[in-house]
Design a protein around this motif. Sequence first.
Motif, PDB file in Angstrom:
ATOM      1  N   GLY A 150       7.825  61.844  51.096  1.00 22.36           N
ATOM      2  CA  GLY A 150       7.803  61.356  49.717  1.00 22.36           C
ATOM      3  C   GLY A 150       9.089  60.631  49.354  1.00 22.36           C
ATOM      4  N   LEU A 151      10.221  61.160  49.819  1.00 22.80           N
ATOM      5  CA  LEU A 151      11.495  60.493  49.562  1.00 22.80           C
ATOM      6  C   LEU A 151      11.539  59.119  50.238  1.00 22.80           C
ATOM      7  CD1 LEU A 151      14.093  63.380  49.836  1.00 22.80           C
ATOM      8  CD2 LEU A 151      13.300  62.212  47.775  1.00 22.80           C
ATOM      9  N   LEU A 152      11.003  59.039  51.455  1.00 16.83           N
ATOM     10  CA  LEU A 152      10.979  57.741  52.142  1.00 16.83           C
ATOM     11  C   LEU A 152      10.102  56.749  51.382  1.00 16.83           C
ATOM     12  CD1 LEU A 152      10.689  58.834  55.874  1.00 16.83           C
ATOM     13  CD2 LEU A 152      12.690  57.888  54.712  1.00 16.83           C
ATOM     14  N   ILE A 153       8.975  57.218  50.887  1.00 15.72           N
ATOM     15  CA  ILE A 153       8.075  56.350  50.119  1.00 15.72           C
ATOM     16  C   ILE A 153       8.786  55.865  48.842  1.00 15.72           C
ATOM     17  CG2 ILE A 153       5.947  56.308  48.741  1.00 15.72           C
ATOM     18  CD1 ILE A 153       4.801  58.266  50.942  1.00 15.72           C
ATOM     19  N   LEU A 154       9.479  56.768  48.164  1.00 17.45           N
ATOM     20  CA  LEU A 154      10.230  56.391  46.963  1.00 17.45           C
ATOM     21  C   LEU A 154      11.356  55.409  47.301  1.00 17.45           C
ATOM     22  CD1 LEU A 154      10.511  59.782  45.050  1.00 17.45           C
ATOM     23  CD2 LEU A 154       9.150  57.783  44.401  1.00 17.45           C
ATOM     24  N   ARG A 155      11.983  55.590  48.434  1.00 17.37           N
ATOM     25  CA  ARG A 155      13.065  54.696  48.844  1.00 17.37           C
ATOM     26  C   ARG A 155      12.546  53.275  49.018  1.00 17.37           C
ATOM     27  NH1 ARG A 155      15.914  52.988  53.572  1.00 17.37           N
ATOM     28  NH2 ARG A 155      18.134  52.832  53.106  1.00 17.37           N
TER      29      ARG A 155
ATOM     30  N   VAL B  13       5.677  54.317  55.358  1.00 16.86           N
ATOM     31  CA  VAL B  13       5.429  55.658  55.891  1.00 16.86           C
ATOM     32  C   VAL B  13       3.935  55.730  56.167  1.00 16.86           C
ATOM     33  CG1 VAL B  13       5.492  58.123  55.405  1.00 16.86           C
ATOM     34  CG2 VAL B  13       7.364  56.649  54.645  1.00 16.86           C
ATOM     35  N   VAL B  14       3.613  56.057  57.381  1.00 14.87           N
ATOM     36  CA  VAL B  14       2.228  56.058  57.817  1.00 14.87           C
ATOM     37  C   VAL B  14       1.461  57.183  57.136  1.00 14.87           C
ATOM     38  CG1 VAL B  14       0.730  56.169  59.848  1.00 14.87           C
ATOM     39  CG2 VAL B  14       2.993  55.131  60.026  1.00 14.87           C
ATOM     40  N   ASP B  15       0.277  56.834  56.594  1.00 16.78           N
ATOM     41  CA  ASP B  15      -0.554  57.836  55.922  1.00 16.78           C
ATOM     42  C   ASP B  15      -0.852  59.025  56.818  1.00 16.78           C
ATOM     43  OD1 ASP B  15      -0.726  56.694  53.426  1.00 16.78           O
ATOM     44  OD2 ASP B  15      -2.607  55.654  53.828  1.00 16.78           O
TER      45      ASP B  15
ATOM     46  N   VAL C 230       8.611  62.340  60.925  1.00 15.01           N
ATOM     47  CA  VAL C 230       9.288  62.002  59.667  1.00 15.01           C
ATOM     48  C   VAL C 230      10.736  61.603  59.944  1.00 15.01           C
ATOM     49  CG1 VAL C 230      10.104  62.907  57.448  1.00 15.01           C
ATOM     50  CG2 VAL C 230       7.773  63.373  58.210  1.00 15.01           C
ATOM     51  N   PHE C 231      11.421  62.351  60.790  1.00 16.27           N
ATOM     52  CA  PHE C 231      12.803  62.000  61.114  1.00 16.27           C
ATOM     53  C   PHE C 231      12.871  60.655  61.837  1.00 16.27           C
ATOM     54  CE2 PHE C 231      13.798  66.707  60.865  1.00 16.27           C
ATOM     55  CZ  PHE C 231      14.530  66.599  59.699  1.00 16.27           C
ATOM     56  N   GLN C 232      11.893  60.396  62.697  1.00 16.18           N
ATOM     57  CA  GLN C 232      11.855  59.091  63.365  1.00 16.18           C
ATOM     58  C   GLN C 232      11.673  57.982  62.331  1.00 16.18           C
ATOM     59  OE1 GLN C 232      12.512  58.407  66.674  1.00 16.18           O
ATOM     60  NE2 GLN C 232      12.601  56.340  65.831  1.00 16.18           N
ATOM     61  N   ASN C 233      10.824  58.229  61.334  1.00 17.06           N
ATOM     62  CA  ASN C 233      10.654  57.255  60.251  1.00 17.06           C
ATOM     63  C   ASN C 233      11.970  57.040  59.508  1.00 17.06           C
ATOM     64  OD1 ASN C 233       7.928  56.879  60.780  1.00 17.06           O
ATOM     65  ND2 ASN C 233       7.248  58.300  59.210  1.00 17.06           N
ATOM     66  N   CYS C 234      12.717  58.112  59.277  1.00 12.71           N
ATOM     67  CA  CYS C 234      14.027  57.993  58.618  1.00 12.71           C
ATOM     68  C   CYS C 234      14.957  57.119  59.447  1.00 12.71           C
ATOM     69  CB  CYS C 234      14.672  59.365  58.443  1.00 12.71           C
ATOM     70  SG  CYS C 234      13.881  60.459  57.264  1.00 12.71           S
ATOM     71  N   TRP C 235      14.961  57.363  60.747  1.00 14.17           N
ATOM     72  CA  TRP C 235      15.817  56.595  61.654  1.00 14.17           C
ATOM     73  C   TRP C 235      15.443  55.115  61.600  1.00 14.17           C
ATOM     74  CZ3 TRP C 235      19.979  56.726  64.721  1.00 14.17           C
ATOM     75  CH2 TRP C 235      20.118  55.715  65.657  1.00 14.17           C
TER      76      TRP C 235
END
Length: 169
Positions: free
Chosen positions: A163-168, A142-144, A128-133
């Motif tokens: 969920g926050l990344l998906i909303l972003r 965001v990968v299922d 998740v943090f890597q996805n944020c980066w």
Amino acid sequence: ADAQPYLLGLRAICATLLGDVEQARDSLRQAADSITSSTGVRSRLGYDAYGASVSCILLDDRPAAEITAPIPTAEREGLDWLASALRCWFIAYLFATGQRSPARPWIETLRMQAEAVGHPARLVDAEVFQNCWTMAEHPIQVVDSTVQAARATMNLIALWRSGLLILRL
């Protein structure tokens, strides 16, 4: 009595997560007051790590070296779970305070240690943090599988971050 600093530190982080900052600060003051020369390393370490985690969650203005100081001690004491939990809060703190570049090595360290100790929930955190980066540079989906892994490990905070990344997006 030796467990008191640890338990009060734990109460502080729980109060912080519930939004009761006054209770959190009061618990940390009580914990600090309960520390004596005979307080054991693990109890003191719990207080230090939970106090640092509270600082991360509340975005306190503290030097990074001070916040992360409990991590190597926790690892030496065999408390990898405590070290990795603080590492997660610190990575989120770095992102929240606009310090994205310094977060990268912390993310990689979190991932490597999660692999080394076989901690599936921390592997999800690292992903998740890597996805944020990555998302900060390039919008990504965001990968299922990340979301599914967060659910499977009952890592609710990783699920929330996903969920926050998906909303972003």
